[in-house]
Scaffold this motif. Structure first.
Motif, PDB file in Angstrom:
ATOM      1  N   PRO A  74       0.828  -1.208   0.000  1.00  0.00           N
ATOM      2  CA  PRO A  74       0.000   0.000   0.000  1.00  0.00           C
ATOM      3  C   PRO A  74       0.860   1.254   0.000  1.00  0.00           C
ATOM      4  CG  PRO A  74      -0.783  -1.571   1.640  1.00  0.00           C
ATOM      5  CD  PRO A  74       0.533  -2.065   1.155  1.00  0.00           C
ATOM      6  N   GLU A  75       0.344   2.299  -0.586  1.00  0.00           N
ATOM      7  CA  GLU A  75       1.054   3.576  -0.705  1.00  0.00           C
ATOM      8  C   GLU A  75       0.119   4.694  -0.252  1.00  0.00           C
ATOM      9  OE1 GLU A  75       2.928   6.364  -4.302  1.00  0.00           O
ATOM     10  OE2 GLU A  75       1.531   4.763  -4.759  1.00  0.00           O
ATOM     11  N   TRP A  76       0.565   5.488   0.708  1.00  0.00           N
ATOM     12  CA  TRP A  76      -0.201   6.661   1.110  1.00  0.00           C
ATOM     13  C   TRP A  76      -0.225   7.649  -0.052  1.00  0.00           C
ATOM     14  CZ3 TRP A  76       1.710  11.697   1.542  1.00  0.00           C
ATOM     15  CH2 TRP A  76       0.813  12.616   2.108  1.00  0.00           C
ATOM     16  N   VAL A  77      -1.401   8.213  -0.319  1.00  0.00           N
ATOM     17  CA  VAL A  77      -1.584   9.113  -1.460  1.00  0.00           C
ATOM     18  C   VAL A  77      -1.707  10.570  -1.016  1.00  0.00           C
ATOM     19  CG1 VAL A  77      -3.158   9.736  -3.345  1.00  0.00           C
ATOM     20  CG2 VAL A  77      -2.654   7.320  -2.876  1.00  0.00           C
ATOM     21  N   ALA A  78      -2.596  10.826  -0.053  1.00  0.00           N
ATOM     22  CA  ALA A  78      -2.859  12.204   0.350  1.00  0.00           C
ATOM     23  C   ALA A  78      -3.591  12.196   1.673  1.00  0.00           C
ATOM     24  CB  ALA A  78      -3.699  12.928  -0.707  1.00  0.00           C
ATOM     25  N   ASP A  79      -3.514  13.313   2.375  1.00  0.00           N
ATOM     26  CA  ASP A  79      -4.341  13.464   3.560  1.00  0.00           C
ATOM     27  C   ASP A  79      -4.879  14.878   3.663  1.00  0.00           C
ATOM     28  OD1 ASP A  79      -1.673  13.456   6.103  1.00  0.00           O
ATOM     29  OD2 ASP A  79      -2.339  15.035   4.747  1.00  0.00           O
ATOM     30  N   ILE A  80      -5.900  15.012   4.503  1.00  0.00           N
ATOM     31  CA  ILE A  80      -6.511  16.307   4.767  1.00  0.00           C
ATOM     32  C   ILE A  80      -6.832  16.350   6.255  1.00  0.00           C
ATOM     33  CG2 ILE A  80      -8.814  15.457   4.092  1.00  0.00           C
ATOM     34  CD1 ILE A  80      -9.373  18.351   3.061  1.00  0.00           C
ATOM     35  N   SER A  81      -6.389  17.413   6.886  1.00  0.00           N
ATOM     36  CA  SER A  81      -6.620  17.533   8.318  1.00  0.00           C
ATOM     37  C   SER A  81      -8.047  17.976   8.593  1.00  0.00           C
ATOM     38  CB  SER A  81      -5.634  18.527   8.928  1.00  0.00           C
ATOM     39  OG  SER A  81      -6.022  19.840   8.593  1.00  0.00           O
ATOM     40  N   GLY A 135       4.664  12.891  -3.099  1.00  0.00           N
ATOM     41  CA  GLY A 135       5.432  13.600  -4.116  1.00  0.00           C
ATOM     42  C   GLY A 135       5.374  12.954  -5.481  1.00  0.00           C
ATOM     43  N   SER A 136       4.904  11.734  -5.543  1.00  0.00           N
ATOM     44  CA  SER A 136       4.876  11.015  -6.816  1.00  0.00           C
ATOM     45  C   SER A 136       3.690  11.395  -7.696  1.00  0.00           C
ATOM     46  CB  SER A 136       4.842   9.507  -6.564  1.00  0.00           C
ATOM     47  OG  SER A 136       3.618   9.130  -5.951  1.00  0.00           O
ATOM     48  N   LEU A 137       2.763  12.190  -7.156  1.00  0.00           N
ATOM     49  CA  LEU A 137       1.524  12.457  -7.891  1.00  0.00           C
ATOM     50  C   LEU A 137       1.654  13.584  -8.909  1.00  0.00           C
ATOM     51  CD1 LEU A 137      -1.032  12.188  -4.977  1.00  0.00           C
ATOM     52  CD2 LEU A 137      -0.410  10.456  -6.662  1.00  0.00           C
ATOM     53  N   GLY A 138       2.645  14.417  -8.756  1.00  0.00           N
ATOM     54  CA  GLY A 138       2.842  15.488  -9.728  1.00  0.00           C
ATOM     55  C   GLY A 138       1.715  16.498  -9.787  1.00  0.00           C
ATOM     56  N   GLY A 139       1.000  16.654  -8.672  1.00  0.00           N
ATOM     57  CA  GLY A 139      -0.049  17.668  -8.632  1.00  0.00           C
ATOM     58  C   GLY A 139      -1.314  17.302  -9.370  1.00  0.00           C
ATOM     59  N   ARG A 140      -1.483  16.038  -9.685  1.00  0.00           N
ATOM     60  CA  ARG A 140      -2.647  15.625 -10.481  1.00  0.00           C
ATOM     61  C   ARG A 140      -3.880  15.306  -9.638  1.00  0.00           C
ATOM     62  NH1 ARG A 140      -1.920  10.858 -12.613  1.00  0.00           N
ATOM     63  NH2 ARG A 140      -0.210  10.282 -11.205  1.00  0.00           N
ATOM     64  N   GLN A 171     -10.189  13.844  -6.191  1.00  0.00           N
ATOM     65  CA  GLN A 171     -10.285  14.167  -7.604  1.00  0.00           C
ATOM     66  C   GLN A 171      -8.969  13.781  -8.268  1.00  0.00           C
ATOM     67  OE1 GLN A 171     -12.912  15.488  -9.485  1.00  0.00           O
ATOM     68  NE2 GLN A 171     -11.578  15.058 -11.229  1.00  0.00           N
ATOM     69  N   MET A 172      -9.063  12.922  -9.273  1.00  0.00           N
ATOM     70  CA  MET A 172      -7.864  12.430  -9.950  1.00  0.00           C
ATOM     71  C   MET A 172      -7.912  12.837 -11.416  1.00  0.00           C
ATOM     72  SD  MET A 172      -7.558   8.640  -8.260  1.00  0.00           S
ATOM     73  CE  MET A 172      -8.994   8.020  -9.110  1.00  0.00           C
ATOM     74  N   ASN A 173      -6.935  13.596 -11.851  1.00  0.00           N
ATOM     75  CA  ASN A 173      -6.862  14.081 -13.226  1.00  0.00           C
ATOM     76  C   ASN A 173      -5.619  13.534 -13.916  1.00  0.00           C
ATOM     77  OD1 ASN A 173      -9.168  15.672 -12.730  1.00  0.00           O
ATOM     78  ND2 ASN A 173      -7.920  17.389 -12.030  1.00  0.00           N
ATOM     79  N   SER A 174      -5.626  13.617 -15.241  1.00  0.00           N
ATOM     80  CA  SER A 174      -4.479  13.168 -16.049  1.00  0.00           C
ATOM     81  C   SER A 174      -4.002  11.789 -15.610  1.00  0.00           C
ATOM     82  CB  SER A 174      -3.327  14.188 -15.930  1.00  0.00           C
ATOM     83  OG  SER A 174      -3.738  15.465 -16.340  1.00  0.00           O
ATOM     84  N   LEU A 175      -4.941  10.885 -15.506  1.00  0.00           N
ATOM     85  CA  LEU A 175      -4.622   9.549 -14.981  1.00  0.00           C
ATOM     86  C   LEU A 175      -3.688   8.790 -15.916  1.00  0.00           C
ATOM     87  CD1 LEU A 175      -8.105   8.713 -13.525  1.00  0.00           C
ATOM     88  CD2 LEU A 175      -5.957   8.615 -12.250  1.00  0.00           C
ATOM     89  N   LYS A 176      -2.827   8.005 -15.297  1.00  0.00           N
ATOM     90  CA  LYS A 176      -1.834   7.210 -16.013  1.00  0.00           C
ATOM     91  C   LYS A 176      -2.043   5.732 -15.688  1.00  0.00           C
ATOM     92  CE  LYS A 176       1.567  10.867 -15.161  1.00  0.00           C
ATOM     93  NZ  LYS A 176       2.894  11.177 -14.552  1.00  0.00           N
ATOM     94  N   PRO A 177      -1.567   4.841 -16.552  1.00  0.00           N
ATOM     95  CA  PRO A 177      -1.683   3.408 -16.224  1.00  0.00           C
ATOM     96  C   PRO A 177      -1.078   3.059 -14.861  1.00  0.00           C
ATOM     97  CG  PRO A 177      -1.110   3.672 -18.523  1.00  0.00           C
ATOM     98  CD  PRO A 177      -1.067   5.051 -17.917  1.00  0.00           C
ATOM     99  N   ASP A 178      -0.029   3.770 -14.451  1.00  0.00           N
ATOM    100  CA  ASP A 178       0.593   3.501 -13.146  1.00  0.00           C
ATOM    101  C   ASP A 178      -0.302   3.854 -11.973  1.00  0.00           C
ATOM    102  OD1 ASP A 178       4.095   4.282 -13.934  1.00  0.00           O
ATOM    103  OD2 ASP A 178       2.846   2.519 -14.311  1.00  0.00           O
TER     104      ASP A 178
END
Length: 125
Positions: A45-52, A61-66, A81-88
């Motif tokens: 598993p990989e942490w993606v984002a959080d909101i307090s 840092g791997s998301l590139g602001g997408r 919200q996920m934009n400019s989605l990639k196969p990865d």
């Protein structure tokens, strides 16, 4: 009992967008930091984002602001919200109660008591 129910996953072409939702119950959502976590096939598993609880956000840092995490405390709902989605980006996406440090500890300990069941996102042409 913490209950988290994700929705919004599916099949999308590269470059497309999706918005994931997570409805929370069983705890005071508005007083809780929340995260999104993903797990690609065969990967940890990989942490993606959080909101307090105060709406401060942070991202891998791997998301590139997408990706953009948000919340609606009136609806007890967390969004991604996920934009400019990639196969990865293909993975099962989970929402989790807690911020980055708590989620990382839960990954290390193999404990998913405060996670939802996940929603599958497949990015493919």
């Amino acid at each position: 009992e913490v209950q988290l129910v994700e929705s919004g996953g599916g099949l999308v072409q590269p470059g497309g967008s999706l918005r994931l939702s997570c409805v929370a119950s069983g705890f005071t959502f508005g007083n809780s930091d929340m995260s999104w976590v993903r797990q690609a096939p065969g990967e940890e598993p990989e942490w993606v984002a959080d909101i307090s609880k105060d709406y401060t956000t942070s991202y891998s840092g791997s998301l590139g602001g997408r990706f953009t995490i948000s919340r609606d405390n009136g609806k007890n709902t967390l969004y991604l919200q996920m934009n400019s989605l990639k196969p990865d980006d293909t993975a099962k996406y989970y929402c989790a109660k807690g911020g980055h440090s708590i989620v990382v500890r839960s990954i290390f300990e193999g404990s998913r008591d405060a996670w939802g069941q996940g929603t599958l996102v497949t990015v493919s042409s």
